[in-house]
Design a protein around this motif. Structure first.
Motif, PDB file in Angstrom:
ATOM      1  N   LYS A 183       1.488 -57.627  43.407  1.00 17.52           N
ATOM      2  CA  LYS A 183       0.808 -58.240  42.266  1.00 17.52           C
ATOM      3  C   LYS A 183       0.943 -59.757  42.297  1.00 17.52           C
ATOM      4  CE  LYS A 183       1.546 -54.252  39.246  1.00 17.52           C
ATOM      5  NZ  LYS A 183       2.139 -53.776  37.968  1.00 17.52           N
ATOM      6  N   ALA A 184      -0.075 -60.398  41.817  1.00 18.09           N
ATOM      7  CA  ALA A 184      -0.024 -61.857  41.686  1.00 18.09           C
ATOM      8  C   ALA A 184       0.940 -62.228  40.568  1.00 18.09           C
ATOM      9  CB  ALA A 184      -1.413 -62.408  41.381  1.00 18.09           C
ATOM     10  N   PRO A 185       1.545 -63.379  40.642  1.00 17.53           N
ATOM     11  CA  PRO A 185       2.456 -63.807  39.565  1.00 17.53           C
ATOM     12  C   PRO A 185       1.749 -63.846  38.215  1.00 17.53           C
ATOM     13  CG  PRO A 185       2.625 -65.261  41.475  1.00 17.53           C
ATOM     14  CD  PRO A 185       1.444 -64.377  41.717  1.00 17.53           C
ATOM     15  N   GLN A 186       2.470 -63.477  37.180  1.00 23.62           N
ATOM     16  CA  GLN A 186       1.909 -63.509  35.842  1.00 23.62           C
ATOM     17  C   GLN A 186       1.673 -64.964  35.407  1.00 23.62           C
ATOM     18  OE1 GLN A 186       1.079 -60.835  33.729  1.00 23.62           O
ATOM     19  NE2 GLN A 186       1.326 -59.719  35.656  1.00 23.62           N
ATOM     20  N   ILE A 200       8.877 -78.734  29.677  1.00 25.85           N
ATOM     21  CA  ILE A 200      10.168 -78.374  30.265  1.00 25.85           C
ATOM     22  C   ILE A 200      10.578 -76.959  29.866  1.00 25.85           C
ATOM     23  CG2 ILE A 200      12.642 -78.891  30.237  1.00 25.85           C
ATOM     24  CD1 ILE A 200      11.894 -81.859  30.022  1.00 25.85           C
ATOM     25  N   ARG A 201      10.433 -76.642  28.579  1.00 28.15           N
ATOM     26  CA  ARG A 201      10.829 -75.301  28.125  1.00 28.15           C
ATOM     27  C   ARG A 201      10.029 -74.212  28.838  1.00 28.15           C
ATOM     28  NH1 ARG A 201      11.136 -77.852  22.946  1.00 28.15           N
ATOM     29  NH2 ARG A 201       9.006 -77.170  22.531  1.00 28.15           N
ATOM     30  N   LYS A 202       8.742 -74.461  29.035  1.00 32.38           N
ATOM     31  CA  LYS A 202       7.915 -73.458  29.725  1.00 32.38           C
ATOM     32  C   LYS A 202       8.312 -73.321  31.190  1.00 32.38           C
ATOM     33  CE  LYS A 202       5.176 -71.295  28.320  1.00 32.38           C
ATOM     34  NZ  LYS A 202       5.196 -69.867  27.887  1.00 32.38           N
ATOM     35  N   LEU A 203       8.606 -74.442  31.846  1.00 33.99           N
ATOM     36  CA  LEU A 203       9.052 -74.374  33.237  1.00 33.99           C
ATOM     37  C   LEU A 203      10.336 -73.562  33.361  1.00 33.99           C
ATOM     38  CD1 LEU A 203       8.419 -78.076  34.341  1.00 33.99           C
ATOM     39  CD2 LEU A 203       7.110 -76.060  35.037  1.00 33.99           C
ATOM     40  N   LEU A 204      11.294 -73.816  32.452  1.00 38.48           N
ATOM     41  CA  LEU A 204      12.562 -73.100  32.513  1.00 38.48           C
ATOM     42  C   LEU A 204      12.388 -71.621  32.202  1.00 38.48           C
ATOM     43  CD1 LEU A 204      14.912 -75.695  30.737  1.00 38.48           C
ATOM     44  CD2 LEU A 204      14.612 -75.293  33.197  1.00 38.48           C
ATOM     45  N   ALA A 205      11.481 -71.308  31.279  1.00 39.81           N
ATOM     46  CA  ALA A 205      11.292 -69.915  30.868  1.00 39.81           C
ATOM     47  C   ALA A 205      10.606 -69.077  31.938  1.00 39.81           C
ATOM     48  CB  ALA A 205      10.485 -69.858  29.569  1.00 39.81           C
ATOM     49  N   THR A 206       9.916 -69.718  32.878  1.00 37.20           N
ATOM     50  CA  THR A 206       9.154 -68.966  33.873  1.00 37.20           C
ATOM     51  C   THR A 206       9.686 -69.139  35.293  1.00 37.20           C
ATOM     52  OG1 THR A 206       7.607 -70.830  34.077  1.00 37.20           O
ATOM     53  CG2 THR A 206       7.040 -69.095  32.515  1.00 37.20           C
ATOM     54  N   THR A 207      10.849 -69.723  35.440  1.00 36.65           N
ATOM     55  CA  THR A 207      11.397 -69.975  36.784  1.00 36.65           C
ATOM     56  C   THR A 207      12.199 -68.798  37.314  1.00 36.65           C
ATOM     57  OG1 THR A 207      11.457 -72.376  36.502  1.00 36.65           O
ATOM     58  CG2 THR A 207      12.993 -71.441  38.087  1.00 36.65           C
ATOM     59  N   GLU A 208      12.915 -68.093  36.443  1.00 32.89           N
ATOM     60  CA  GLU A 208      13.849 -67.044  36.881  1.00 32.89           C
ATOM     61  C   GLU A 208      13.188 -65.983  37.760  1.00 32.89           C
ATOM     62  OE1 GLU A 208      17.024 -66.767  36.536  1.00 32.89           O
ATOM     63  OE2 GLU A 208      17.687 -67.925  34.802  1.00 32.89           O
ATOM     64  N   LEU A 267      10.749 -68.881  50.547  1.00 29.18           N
ATOM     65  CA  LEU A 267       9.931 -70.067  50.306  1.00 29.18           C
ATOM     66  C   LEU A 267       8.789 -70.128  51.312  1.00 29.18           C
ATOM     67  CD1 LEU A 267      12.627 -72.773  49.482  1.00 29.18           C
ATOM     68  CD2 LEU A 267      10.968 -71.737  47.933  1.00 29.18           C
ATOM     69  N   THR A 268       7.864 -69.170  51.185  1.00 26.49           N
ATOM     70  CA  THR A 268       6.674 -69.144  52.026  1.00 26.49           C
ATOM     71  C   THR A 268       5.622 -70.080  51.456  1.00 26.49           C
ATOM     72  OG1 THR A 268       5.656 -67.358  50.775  1.00 26.49           O
ATOM     73  CG2 THR A 268       7.145 -66.729  52.568  1.00 26.49           C
ATOM     74  N   ARG A 269       4.622 -70.356  52.268  1.00 23.93           N
ATOM     75  CA  ARG A 269       3.535 -71.205  51.780  1.00 23.93           C
ATOM     76  C   ARG A 269       2.816 -70.525  50.623  1.00 23.93           C
ATOM     77  NH1 ARG A 269      -0.774 -74.705  55.260  1.00 23.93           N
ATOM     78  NH2 ARG A 269      -1.982 -75.467  53.478  1.00 23.93           N
ATOM     79  N   THR A 270       2.649 -69.205  50.744  1.00 21.38           N
ATOM     80  CA  THR A 270       1.983 -68.470  49.661  1.00 21.38           C
ATOM     81  C   THR A 270       2.755 -68.597  48.358  1.00 21.38           C
ATOM     82  OG1 THR A 270       1.032 -66.880  51.210  1.00 21.38           O
ATOM     83  CG2 THR A 270       1.198 -66.196  48.903  1.00 21.38           C
ATOM     84  N   ARG A 311       3.144 -70.914  42.888  1.00 26.00           N
ATOM     85  CA  ARG A 311       3.907 -71.575  41.814  1.00 26.00           C
ATOM     86  C   ARG A 311       3.209 -72.856  41.366  1.00 26.00           C
ATOM     87  NH1 ARG A 311       6.681 -70.672  37.407  1.00 26.00           N
ATOM     88  NH2 ARG A 311       8.147 -72.342  36.922  1.00 26.00           N
ATOM     89  N   ILE A 312       2.724 -73.624  42.296  1.00 22.60           N
ATOM     90  CA  ILE A 312       2.030 -74.862  41.947  1.00 22.60           C
ATOM     91  C   ILE A 312       0.744 -74.555  41.189  1.00 22.60           C
ATOM     92  CG2 ILE A 312       0.762 -76.815  42.944  1.00 22.60           C
ATOM     93  CD1 ILE A 312       2.920 -76.912  45.114  1.00 22.60           C
TER      94      ILE A 312
END
Length: 480
Positions: free
Chosen positions: A18-21, A384-392, A399-402, A407-408
């Motif tokens: 599945k693609a990332p949410q 910042i809060r959104k970045l932290l909430a979705t990083t875990e 760390l593939t190119r895909t 993530r970007i």
């Protein structure tokens, strides 16, 4: 025959990845407050966040209906004007002896009571913002005469009653003079220490405002309404920097210079004060329990404004109104005058309340004590809060190119959504061109650069009027 080691399966297999949410919306405004509630429902633990979203939950702070403590009045003010989740941490009030303290007030009028011989003094701009129920040890010296305080009552007017037994009379108390009331601090040092909190040595539990780190939802703003002590502000600023929440603090509610001095004492580099929103002075509001007017926290009123705007908007948007009857002292405000006391307070990062053409009182102030627009601090914290909430969820992935491209792309999509909401002007997300070195990659480290720009609030509009004789000439040419 031997086993065919290359055989896998005579049929079909389905492998689905599945693609990332998506990162989702920016998130709601959520407040965290610390304070006192002496009549707290026994079922609600102290020094632990308690979530309040409606009047029924608010009642647990004081089932007796007395509105005692600092938290009940603050939450009631917020709930009156906005719907927002509030996490509160209730601490014990200290029982240590209050320290001596002096208060001032300007005399409006003085009259003699014929029966008791006492002197009734009506004050304005008083720094004593609570009733004095036990006047033992309280006194006032006027013209060399010292009189004991009989009572001090806050209502639509603030009334000080002095004993006439020492020969003081109304004639000694001249209108428009400043008098000093010698008494006791209204807040004990132990209460202040409990508000700041820390770690209980006996249990290991986090106490006071430090417990606001443990809320289920990310906090956007934190406050200790009713506590203007510098150590409390220091702790709020430090906590806000750690959890990316805007600290909203009370000013001293004494005079303009004290408010400016407090702002100047707040070191803004590396302390969290660069995002601290300071409000002064206290406001006079109606109390249902007292059936009269009382003084309330200015930060609670400011929070009621923050609750009615988006995190990336100024709480003074549209000259946001508040339901207050009066202020601890009058603050000059004029839309055109750059020399008013209100303009001076804003120059030092102090927000205030003033009567405007919008009717009633409005919150005036767009900046933190460092001069940053609080709306832009709110935007930064939102990202910042959104970045932290979705990083875990992506941790320990290869760390593939895909993976990196996904993530970007997710971050770009989130920021594009904010841009559509006009929360920001624009944004660009990309792999950092110099920090993504071979050594960093081999160490499992990669760097994402996020460039963005937020809007500035409409703080100063300049109209340029130019009388143009050419318009007159064109008019004359058309009629002649």
């Amino acid at each position: 025959m031997p086993e065919i080691t290359s055989f896998v399966h005579n049929g079909a297999s389905v492998e689905s990845k599945k693609a990332p949410q998506p990162m989702g919306p920016a998130g709601a405004t959520v407040f965290g407050l610390v304070g006192t509630a002496p009549n707290l429902d026994p079922l609600i633990p102290r020094n632990k966040p308690y979530r309040i979203t409606n009047p029924a939950q608010l009642t647990a702070l004081d089932p007796s209906g007395a509105e005692a403590g600092t938290l009940y009045p603050a939450i009631a003010v917020i709930q009156q004007l906005a719907s927002v989740a509030c996490y509160v941490v209730v601490v014990e009030e200290g029982d240590d002896e209050p320290a001596p303290a002096d208060y001032t007030g300007t005399v409006v009028s003085a009259t003699d009571e014929p029966v008791t011989g006492n002197v009734v003094v009506v004050l304005k701009d008083t720094t004593l913002t609570t009733d004095v129920t036990d006047p033992t040890g309280w006194s006032v010296t006027v013209g060399g005469k010292t009189a004991d305080v009989v009572s001090y009552t806050i209502s639509d007017t603030d009334t000080l009653v002095l004993s006439g037994s020492a020969g003081l009379s109304a004639a000694d108390v001249v209108p428009e003079t400043l008098i000093t009331i010698s008494g006791k601090s209204q807040v004990s040092n132990t209460t202040v220490a409990n508000i700041i909190g820390g770690v209980d040595a006996a249990t290991g539990r986090i106490t006071g405002m430090q417990a606001l780190k443990n809320t289920q939802e990310s906090l956007t703003h934190i406050s200790a309404p009713g506590f203007c002590q510098k150590p409390v502000s220091d702790a709020l600023a430090a906590l806000g920097a750690k959890i990316y929440a805007i600290p909203v603090g009370d000013g001293p509610s004494t005079n303009d210079q004290d408010a400016i001095d407090l702002s100047e004492s707040m070191a803004v580099t590396g302390t969290g004060y660069d995002q601290f929103y300071l409000v002064d002075p206290m406001v006079k509001v109606w109390s249902q329990a007292e059936a009269d007017y009382v003084y309330g926290s200015p930060s609670a009123q400011a929070l009621a404004c923050f609750a009615r705007v988006k995190p990336w908007e100024s709480p003074g948007k549209g000259r946001m109104g508040v339901n207050v009857e009066a202020l601890q002292r009058h603050i000059d405000y004029n839309l055109l005058d750059k020399t008013t006391s209100g303009d001076l307070l804003n120059r030092y990062g102090v927000s205030y309340f003033a009567r405007t053409s919008r009717g009633g009182y409005s919150l005036i102030g767009n900046r933190t004590v460092s001069g940053r627009f609080v709306s832009q601090v709110g935007l930064e914290h939102t990202i910042i809060r959104k970045l932290l909430a979705t990083t875990e969820e992506g941790m320990a992935e290869n760390l593939t190119r895909t993976f990196m491209d996904q993530r970007i792309s997710l971050i770009n999509d989130f920021l594009s959504g904010l841009q559509m909401e006009e929360a920001l002007i624009g944004a660009r997300v990309y792999l950092h061109p110099t920090l993504n070195t071979t050594d960093n990659y081999r160490n499992g480290e990669w760097h994402i650069a996020i460039n963005y720009a937020g809007y500035s609030p409409n703080e100063h509009v300049v109209y340029h009027l130019n009388e143009d004789t050419g318009i007159v000439e064109s008019f004359l040419e058309s009629v002649l």
